[in-house]
Write an enzyme that holds these catalytic residues in place. Sequence first.
Site, PDB file in Angstrom:
ATOM      1  N   SER A 102       0.825  -1.216   0.000  1.00 17.28           N
ATOM      2  CA  SER A 102       0.000   0.000   0.000  1.00 17.28           C
ATOM      3  C   SER A 102       0.857   1.263   0.000  1.00 17.28           C
ATOM      4  CB  SER A 102      -0.898  -0.010   1.237  1.00 17.28           C
ATOM      5  OG  SER A 102      -1.476   1.262   1.442  1.00 17.28           O
TER       6      SER A 102
ATOM      7  N   TYR B 236      -1.766   5.514  -4.623  1.00 14.07           N
ATOM      8  CA  TYR B 236      -2.761   6.580  -4.598  1.00 14.07           C
ATOM      9  C   TYR B 236      -2.095   7.755  -5.292  1.00 14.07           C
ATOM     10  CZ  TYR B 236      -5.854   4.264  -1.227  1.00 14.07           C
ATOM     11  OH  TYR B 236      -6.735   3.413  -0.619  1.00 14.07           O
TER      12      TYR B 236
ATOM     13  N   THR C  90      -5.279   2.880  -7.358  1.00 17.09           N
ATOM     14  CA  THR C  90      -6.610   2.768  -6.750  1.00 17.09           C
ATOM     15  C   THR C  90      -7.433   4.003  -7.087  1.00 17.09           C
ATOM     16  OG1 THR C  90      -5.710   1.418  -4.985  1.00 17.09           O
ATOM     17  CG2 THR C  90      -7.830   2.483  -4.545  1.00 17.09           C
TER      18      THR C  90
ATOM     19  N   LYS D 280      -7.415  -0.259  -9.941  1.00 13.50           N
ATOM     20  CA  LYS D 280      -8.131  -0.988  -8.874  1.00 13.50           C
ATOM     21  C   LYS D 280      -9.336  -0.178  -8.416  1.00 13.50           C
ATOM     22  CE  LYS D 280      -7.335  -2.952  -4.236  1.00 13.50           C
ATOM     23  NZ  LYS D 280      -7.957  -2.052  -3.262  1.00 13.50           N
TER      24      LYS D 280
ATOM     25  N   HIS E 236     -13.162  -2.208  -2.655  1.00 14.09           N
ATOM     26  CA  HIS E 236     -12.317  -1.777  -1.545  1.00 14.09           C
ATOM     27  C   HIS E 236     -12.719  -2.500  -0.255  1.00 14.09           C
ATOM     28  CE1 HIS E 236      -9.397   1.724  -1.055  1.00 14.09           C
ATOM     29  NE2 HIS E 236      -9.408   1.208   0.159  1.00 14.09           N
TER      30      HIS E 236
HETATM   31  C1  FMN Z   1      -7.494  -2.630   6.788  1.00 12.54           C
HETATM   32  C2  FMN Z   1      -7.590  -2.419   5.294  1.00 12.54           C
HETATM   33  C3  FMN Z   1      -6.787  -1.468   4.683  1.00 12.54           C
HETATM   34  C4  FMN Z   1      -6.851  -1.277   3.302  1.00 12.54           C
HETATM   35  N1  FMN Z   1      -5.998  -0.365   2.718  1.00 12.54           N
HETATM   36  C5  FMN Z   1      -6.004  -0.235   1.368  1.00 12.54           C
HETATM   37  C6  FMN Z   1      -5.077   0.627   0.727  1.00 12.54           C
HETATM   38  O1  FMN Z   1      -4.242   1.258   1.366  1.00 12.54           O
HETATM   39  N2  FMN Z   1      -5.147   0.739  -0.627  1.00 12.54           N
HETATM   40  C7  FMN Z   1      -6.053   0.032  -1.372  1.00 12.54           C
HETATM   41  O2  FMN Z   1      -6.072   0.166  -2.599  1.00 12.54           O
HETATM   42  N3  FMN Z   1      -6.929  -0.805  -0.788  1.00 12.54           N
HETATM   43  C8  FMN Z   1      -6.914  -0.976   0.548  1.00 12.54           C
HETATM   44  N4  FMN Z   1      -7.788  -1.854   1.130  1.00 12.54           N
HETATM   45  C9  FMN Z   1      -8.686  -2.679   0.282  1.00 12.54           C
HETATM   46  C10 FMN Z   1      -8.002  -3.990  -0.102  1.00 12.54           C
HETATM   47  O3  FMN Z   1      -6.931  -3.771  -0.991  1.00 12.54           O
HETATM   48  C11 FMN Z   1      -8.966  -4.958  -0.803  1.00 12.54           C
HETATM   49  O4  FMN Z   1      -9.595  -4.302  -1.883  1.00 12.54           O
HETATM   50  C12 FMN Z   1     -10.038  -5.542   0.125  1.00 12.54           C
HETATM   51  O5  FMN Z   1      -9.549  -5.688   1.444  1.00 12.54           O
HETATM   52  C13 FMN Z   1     -10.482  -6.896  -0.413  1.00 12.54           C
HETATM   53  O6  FMN Z   1     -11.509  -7.433   0.351  1.00 12.54           O
HETATM   54  P1  FMN Z   1     -11.301  -8.543   1.507  1.00 12.54           P
HETATM   55  O7  FMN Z   1     -10.706  -7.823   2.684  1.00 12.54           O
HETATM   56  O8  FMN Z   1     -12.672  -9.024   1.737  1.00 12.54           O
HETATM   57  O9  FMN Z   1     -10.371  -9.623   0.981  1.00 12.54           O
HETATM   58  C14 FMN Z   1      -7.745  -2.057   2.512  1.00 12.54           C
HETATM   59  C15 FMN Z   1      -8.536  -3.014   3.144  1.00 12.54           C
HETATM   60  C16 FMN Z   1      -8.469  -3.213   4.514  1.00 12.54           C
HETATM   61  C17 FMN Z   1      -9.325  -4.282   5.142  1.00 12.54           C
END
Ligand code: FMN
Length: 354
Positions: free
Chosen positions: A112, A136, A162, A220, A244
Amino acid sequence: MSLYPSPAAHTVADYERAATERMSDDALSYIGGGAGNEITLRDNEAAWRRLALRPRALGAPAGAGTGVELLGVRRPHPVLIAPTAFARLTHPDGELGVARAAAATSTIMCLSTFASVSAAALAADVPDATRWFQLYVLADRGATRELVSAVAAHGYEALVVTVDRPVLGIRERELRAVVREAEALGHDRPIDTSAVIDPQLRWSDIEQLVADSPLPVLIKGVLTAEDAHLAAEHGAAGVIVSNHGGRQLDTVLAGADALPEVVDAVGDRLDVLVDGGIRRGTDVVKALALGARAVLIGRPTLWGLAVDGSAGVQRVLEILLAELENALTLVGAPRITDLDRSFLTAAPWAGSAR
Ligand SMILES: Cc1cc2nc3c(=O)[nH]c(=O)nc-3n(C[C@H](O)[C@H](O)[C@H](O)COP(=O)(O)O)c2cc1C
């Protein structure tokens, strides 16, 4: 390694339960929470269960393998680690622990922009991990360009841009936890990620980014055929169908439900990946049968991290990969490329108890 080395944790759900027992309320709110009424958050998992498998007999030699081609490169399997911010909140091993688990299981890790370790430090510490970088686009375009050249120089192989976070979703559980989250990271104020992300990003900026980037760019946060076409027109190499993790706009479609229209729109031109609610090897098979090239998992890696640091992440990945191999053999697909929608049907139990 035996399939079930630990008698206590056989499934991703076992890790979720164990993580829930161990984590602070604040960390749980941050990781587990979603936007609004969390309808999309819950449906991400449920949508995979609304699909039933139609297995074919006597078609697949056992253990035929899980190899796939992704962005033109052969990879041993189609499960990736999704970018999640601030992994050190979950366990001191943080992103370095996730990277070690990725290296041990030949899994691509997507770091990330808001990781608790720099892209350079991770590359130096765990050079064996195949890594992508989630970007980002920052309001400061000069800083964005510097970030992109740095990650390319440090061996990251793709940029995941993203696009579903021009502003933060209204995550009520997280709002209540945010101050203490900052304290856990050693900051004296909440980290205002929104202050640095460019809320005015446009498709023309993506085209410029693709032109400037030495790395292939995946978009994404695509949930529609319209945006998938735009991603293709503006030079992306792939799209990630994602909401997300239900954290941005509540009541948008689950990944499983948005995936077919995106595959139909651009699957012949771009690599289409999907995330959200993948918890079982059978979920991975369903995603691939719908036309995804690969899947990403977010929370499951964090649950593994919470329970047992790097070893927990590795175990979560091993469980999913063992389940995937088992499901592929039992569904009767000798190779992943043999999977198609004929292996799926709407589950008769959809809408009833799951
Ligand atoms: C705690 C947390 C932090 C996240 N941070 C980011 C991030 O910094 N950038 C991003 O593109 N997606 C982020 N996401 C989304 C994840 O990349 C992903 O799309 C999502 O968690 C997938 O679903 P799942 O948790 O059910 O597997 C985050 C998700 C969680 C749970």
